[in-house]
Design an enzyme around this catalytic site. Sequence first.
Site, PDB file in Angstrom:
ATOM      1  N   PHE A  63      50.693  45.228 -44.775  1.00  0.00           N
ATOM      2  CA  PHE A  63      51.990  45.740 -44.319  1.00  0.00           C
ATOM      3  C   PHE A  63      53.085  44.716 -44.623  1.00  0.00           C
ATOM      4  CE2 PHE A  63      55.206  46.135 -40.860  1.00  0.00           C
ATOM      5  CZ  PHE A  63      55.740  47.344 -41.277  1.00  0.00           C
ATOM      6  N   LYS A  85      52.701  33.706 -42.882  1.00  0.00           N
ATOM      7  CA  LYS A  85      52.937  33.628 -41.437  1.00  0.00           C
ATOM      8  C   LYS A  85      52.027  32.612 -40.737  1.00  0.00           C
ATOM      9  CE  LYS A  85      53.811  36.324 -37.294  1.00  0.00           C
ATOM     10  NZ  LYS A  85      53.983  37.668 -36.694  1.00  0.00           N
TER      11      LYS A  85
END
Length: 561
Positions: A114, A164
């Site tokens: 995503f 991340k």
Amino acid sequence: SMQLTGSEIVIECLKEQGVDTVFGYPGGAILNVYDELYKHQNEIKHILTSHEQGAAHAADGYARATGKVGVCLATSGPGATNLVTGIATAYMDSIPIVAITCNVGVSLLGKDSFQEIDITGITLPITKHNFIVKDVNNLAATIRKAFAIAKKGRPGPVLIDIPKDVTANKAEYVKEKPVAVEPSQNICETQLDTAVEMIKEAKKPYIFVGGGAILSGASEELYTFAKKVDAPVTDSLMGKGAFPGTDPLYTGMLGMHGTKTSNYGVSECDLLIVIGARFSDRVTGNTATFAKDAKILQIDIDPAEMDKNVMIDLGVVGDIKAVLKKINEHLPQQSHPEWMNKIKDYKAKYPLTYHKDVLTGPFAVEEIYRQTNGEAIITTEVGQHQMWAAQYYKYTKPRTLLTSGGLGTMGYGLGAAIGAKTGCPDKIVVNIAGDGCFRMNMNEIATAVRHDVPIIQVVVNNHVLGMVRQWQDLFYDERYSATVLRDAVDYVKLAEAMGAVGLRATTQKEFKECFAKALTCGKPVLIDCMIDCDDKVWPMVAPGAPISEAFDEQDLKAKEN
């Protein structure tokens, strides 16, 4: 030293570089970095734009106005791809920005996760360099390197992509002072000597200045040089303000919408001295006939620019400020009275003209010049209004015209104005736009209001895509394909809806009053400036034609008769 998370390292490294303002838009992948920004909001101001493209243009405008590196942030996927046009804009104009994007975690890379996109792959051709940091131990060194690369030599944009999990992982952090990026003083003596000899031999020299002169901070050296050579000076769109536009030696812009004086003069000179310009097609017209009687002496920091578009006689590679300083030391005072008088006569014979009795783009630009005493920072979008802003505002200092020269990005100016006003809060900042361009990124008016950035937005509204229509008018038998914008958008209401002040001008008197009001009200202001849809930018050189064939409205009428 201490153990810090990747996000903490990002913030500490920005502080090391003296970054006080960043422009951006948060999202999932970059959440950790935004959490750190929250904790350091007293040290680093974050300007939340309406769209990531606005953030990239704001970082660029901040960099152009201040000379510092601009910084923008975006999350992964669409956040990162929305920066692309702004990064390309900075790349084409050699502007130092650092774009920090985040990505999905290292274990999710390459799995179509995503909001995952290969942003380093996408931006490879439009960055000076880019990085993806998969190990937190390399993060600080990479950020420091990115800033150094952005500033060094010919500046440009650098992108750092951080997965991340790297923003959450910990590493040793040791504070470092940034290494000063000093331009090299190393210039080939033989090239310098030859350059001085070429200048001494010239009877009809012309100086052509580009954006490189601004980037190297060479204004003083350039001024001394021009007076010493005793030559007329022309510039590219990017070179505006490097040499004062009010000086008697200045002859206006060169190229497609340059003055007849500059276009004729360069076509007749025997030595063209090119200072930090890249011979764009918009300047040269037909390269086979460009400055055909002249020897060409080019001074540039980038050796790749030598003999790229136009074959030259001598290239001096080096930082422009350093090169001019050395030439000035060795060059005796020159004098070319006959040549200078000829150019002076051209200037008297071929001034820029426009219809003086109605509200036009040129009138608006001249009025902005009068009311700001030539002291404002002007940003522009791209098209007719951009050319009028280049022709009719006299730029006397560098970093006062911020405009997308290489990429020609509609929608650049408003974000750039917000960046410039943030970086130079004491300056008046005016974005001059066409109605077509303004609509590309008009959502950034909301940004100016949200962060209380009192810019003045002038919409030169002719209800058409003016520059494309001008070509359709002159070269496509008036087939106005997709260039008419006769719709019901009310820009005054739009400005008010976003919390700004909206004003409308349909006459010269109204524009004067509106602009005077805009200067004093201390809020973001939009002026809807209504002009005729058939106004054109003159003079003009037809695409592919020699610049010696510049023509204006009178020439066109004479030809038709």
